[in-house]
Design a protein around this motif. Structure first.
Motif, mmCIF file in Angstrom:
data_model
loop_
_atom_site.group_PDB
_atom_site.id
_atom_site.type_symbol
_atom_site.label_atom_id
_atom_site.label_comp_id
_atom_site.label_asym_id
_atom_site.label_seq_id
_atom_site.Cartn_x
_atom_site.Cartn_y
_atom_site.Cartn_z
ATOM 1 N N ALA A 1 0.832 -1.213 0.000
ATOM 2 C CA ALA A 1 0.000 0.000 0.000
ATOM 3 C C ALA A 1 0.860 1.254 0.000
ATOM 4 C CB ALA A 1 -0.933 -0.010 1.207
ATOM 5 N N SER A 2 1.929 1.250 0.778
ATOM 6 C CA SER A 2 2.747 2.458 0.912
ATOM 7 C C SER A 2 3.549 2.762 -0.345
ATOM 8 C CB SER A 2 3.681 2.334 2.120
ATOM 9 O OG SER A 2 4.585 1.265 1.951
ATOM 10 N N ILE A 3 3.903 1.732 -1.126
ATOM 11 C CA ILE A 3 4.706 1.991 -2.330
ATOM 12 C C ILE A 3 3.853 2.130 -3.588
ATOM 13 C CG2 ILE A 3 6.686 0.768 -1.367
ATOM 14 C CD1 ILE A 3 6.062 -1.562 -3.253
ATOM 15 N N SER A 4 2.526 2.110 -3.419
ATOM 16 C CA SER A 4 1.651 2.251 -4.583
ATOM 17 C C SER A 4 1.086 3.662 -4.715
ATOM 18 C CB SER A 4 0.490 1.256 -4.491
ATOM 19 O OG SER A 4 -0.327 1.524 -3.360
ATOM 20 N N LEU A 5 1.337 4.508 -3.715
ATOM 21 C CA LEU A 5 0.844 5.883 -3.733
ATOM 22 C C LEU A 5 1.912 6.813 -4.296
ATOM 23 C CD1 LEU A 5 -0.781 5.762 -0.181
ATOM 24 C CD2 LEU A 5 -1.986 5.614 -2.367
ATOM 25 N N SER A 6 1.539 8.047 -4.527
ATOM 26 C CA SER A 6 2.480 9.041 -5.061
ATOM 27 C C SER A 6 2.673 10.150 -4.022
ATOM 28 C CB SER A 6 1.931 9.631 -6.359
ATOM 29 O OG SER A 6 2.823 10.556 -6.914
ATOM 30 N N PRO A 7 3.898 10.566 -3.698
ATOM 31 C CA PRO A 7 5.166 10.284 -4.412
ATOM 32 C C PRO A 7 5.914 9.052 -3.925
ATOM 33 C CG PRO A 7 5.564 11.906 -2.728
ATOM 34 C CD PRO A 7 4.088 11.578 -2.636
ATOM 35 N N GLU A 8 5.319 8.283 -3.017
ATOM 36 C CA GLU A 8 6.017 7.146 -2.442
ATOM 37 C C GLU A 8 6.518 6.166 -3.502
ATOM 38 O OE1 GLU A 8 3.324 8.718 -1.326
ATOM 39 O OE2 GLU A 8 2.534 7.717 0.448
ATOM 40 N N CYS A 9 5.664 5.882 -4.493
ATOM 41 C CA CYS A 9 6.052 4.902 -5.514
ATOM 42 C C CYS A 9 7.286 5.354 -6.287
ATOM 43 C CB CYS A 9 4.878 4.632 -6.462
ATOM 44 S SG CYS A 9 4.383 6.042 -7.476
ATOM 45 N N HIS A 10 7.410 6.662 -6.529
ATOM 46 C CA HIS A 10 8.568 7.178 -7.270
ATOM 47 C C HIS A 10 9.845 7.081 -6.437
ATOM 48 C CE1 HIS A 10 5.674 8.539 -10.199
ATOM 49 N NE2 HIS A 10 5.060 9.299 -9.302
ATOM 50 N N ILE A 11 9.716 7.343 -5.145
ATOM 51 C CA ILE A 11 10.874 7.218 -4.245
ATOM 52 C C ILE A 11 11.336 5.773 -4.190
ATOM 53 C CG2 ILE A 11 11.636 7.435 -1.844
ATOM 54 C CD1 ILE A 11 9.633 9.754 -1.570
ATOM 55 N N TRP A 12 10.383 4.852 -4.022
ATOM 56 C CA TRP A 12 10.710 3.433 -3.921
ATOM 57 C C TRP A 12 11.323 2.911 -5.221
ATOM 58 C CZ3 TRP A 12 11.760 -0.063 -0.519
ATOM 59 C CH2 TRP A 12 11.656 -1.417 -0.825
ATOM 60 N N ARG A 13 10.758 3.298 -6.351
ATOM 61 C CA ARG A 13 11.279 2.841 -7.640
ATOM 62 C C ARG A 13 12.677 3.378 -7.903
ATOM 63 N NH1 ARG A 13 5.681 3.513 -11.257
ATOM 64 N NH2 ARG A 13 4.592 1.758 -10.261
ATOM 65 N N PHE A 14 12.928 4.595 -7.485
ATOM 66 C CA PHE A 14 14.265 5.175 -7.649
ATOM 67 C C PHE A 14 15.286 4.393 -6.826
ATOM 68 C CE2 PHE A 14 17.543 8.023 -5.941
ATOM 69 C CZ PHE A 14 18.152 8.433 -7.114
ATOM 70 N N CYS A 15 14.955 4.104 -5.568
ATOM 71 C CA CYS A 15 15.883 3.391 -4.676
ATOM 72 C C CYS A 15 16.144 1.970 -5.175
ATOM 73 C CB CYS A 15 15.327 3.367 -3.255
ATOM 74 S SG CYS A 15 15.306 4.970 -2.434
ATOM 75 N N ILE A 16 15.093 1.269 -5.582
ATOM 76 C CA ILE A 16 15.263 -0.112 -6.042
ATOM 77 C C ILE A 16 16.007 -0.153 -7.367
ATOM 78 C CG2 ILE A 16 14.049 -2.196 -6.795
ATOM 79 C CD1 ILE A 16 14.090 -1.681 -3.750
ATOM 80 N N GLY A 17 15.678 0.765 -8.275
ATOM 81 C CA GLY A 17 16.380 0.807 -9.552
ATOM 82 C C GLY A 17 17.861 1.079 -9.387
ATOM 83 N N LEU A 18 18.194 1.982 -8.461
ATOM 84 C CA LEU A 18 19.587 2.345 -8.240
ATOM 85 C C LEU A 18 20.361 1.226 -7.552
ATOM 86 C CD1 LEU A 18 21.446 4.780 -8.745
ATOM 87 C CD2 LEU A 18 20.884 5.590 -6.441
ATOM 88 N N HIS A 19 19.688 0.431 -6.740
ATOM 89 C CA HIS A 19 20.382 -0.607 -5.988
ATOM 90 C C HIS A 19 20.468 -1.937 -6.739
ATOM 91 C CE1 HIS A 19 17.506 -3.702 -4.841
ATOM 92 N NE2 HIS A 19 18.287 -4.117 -3.881
#
Length: 254
Positions: free
Chosen positions: A66-84
């Motif tokens: 639920a927390s990673i499906s909202l905005s801007p949370e999803c963008h923060i999470w996707r940035f961190c996972i993509g970078l790692h």
């Protein structure tokens, strides 16, 4: 300042040089910081949207999905996972080369080293799948990504503990013994948290009890944190190694 590095007799400029432990710490901290940030924003600014359930009973913590499906949370999470994701694959292949050299002619350890790499890659792919396909977009794909991540991570941790049990037996290094000990502890914690999270998720869906989904969310956090802690033990395994990025450009005369 760039430093020179000799590779196959040729001097190449050294672009980046850092300890492997720093690389592992960076890889683990990215999703941890992203997770904490997303949960905080969801709890403070999107509380009703992130804690609401189909049962409509009181709930006090947002689930990770639920927390990673909202905005801007999803963008923060996707940035961190993509970078790692790239450094994480680097760690996976480093372990594979380490096992290949250590267990070159030993069965079943040599085969387990290959399975370790396969499950590590699948774990990373599952994490990226559940990250970039949110539960609000395509729930089935998000769910399958979560199942792939969870199953692969458990198999990976179990295989790693088995390999390091053999390493500990044949090593005089206290670091190897400590690494194996903590790997086993984090594996047991992860399995326990997975069981508890699954139990409260089932209880919430079956009885719609107040607080069940909150406990599910809490143990879901602990599943992820214990997984991160397991991967952090790579700091002990490769504490004397360094990661270097070398320029591939060759000098030319004009």
């Amino acid at each position: 300042m760039l430093q020179g590095s000799s590779i196959l007799g040729h001097e190449r400029p050294l672009v980046i040089r850092l300890s492997f432990g720093a690389c592992v710490g960076f890889t683990v901290c990215l999703p941890l910081i992203g997770l904490i940030t997303c949960i905080f924003i969801s709890s403070v600014y999107h509380y009703d949207d992130s804690t609401g359930t189909h049962c409509r009973v009181p709930n006090y913590l947002p689930s990770i999905s639920a927390s990673i499906s909202l905005s801007p949370e999803c963008h923060i999470w996707r940035f961190c996972i993509g970078l790692h994701s790239a450094p994480r694959l680097l760690v996976a292949f480093t372990y594979f080369k380490f096992y290949k050299a250590r267990f070159a002619s030993r069965f079943p350890e040599s085969s387990l080293g290959c399975f370790s790499l396969a499950f590590s890659v699948c774990e990373n792919l599952g994490l990226m799948l559940l990250t970039y396909v949110s539960s609000n977009e395509t729930y089935f794909v998000h769910k399958e990504g979560f199942v792939l991540f969870l199953a692969s991570s458990l198999f990976y941790m179990a295989i790693t503990c088995r390999l390091w049990k053999t390493i500990k037996k044949n090593s005089l290094s206290p670091e190897d013994a400590k690494s194996h000990c903590w790997k086993v502890r984090f594996l047991l914690l992860n399995v326990s948290f997975c069981g508890l999270a699954g139990f409260f998720y089932w209880k919430h869906n079956m009885y719609c009890e107040s607080g069940s989904y909150t406990l599910f969310a809490l143990f879901e956090y602990l599943v992820v944190v214990s997984n991160m802690a397991f991967h952090l033990t790579a700091v002990w395994d490769f504490k004397n190694r360094e990661v270097m990025v070398i320029s591939s450009c060759e000098d030319k005369d004009f």
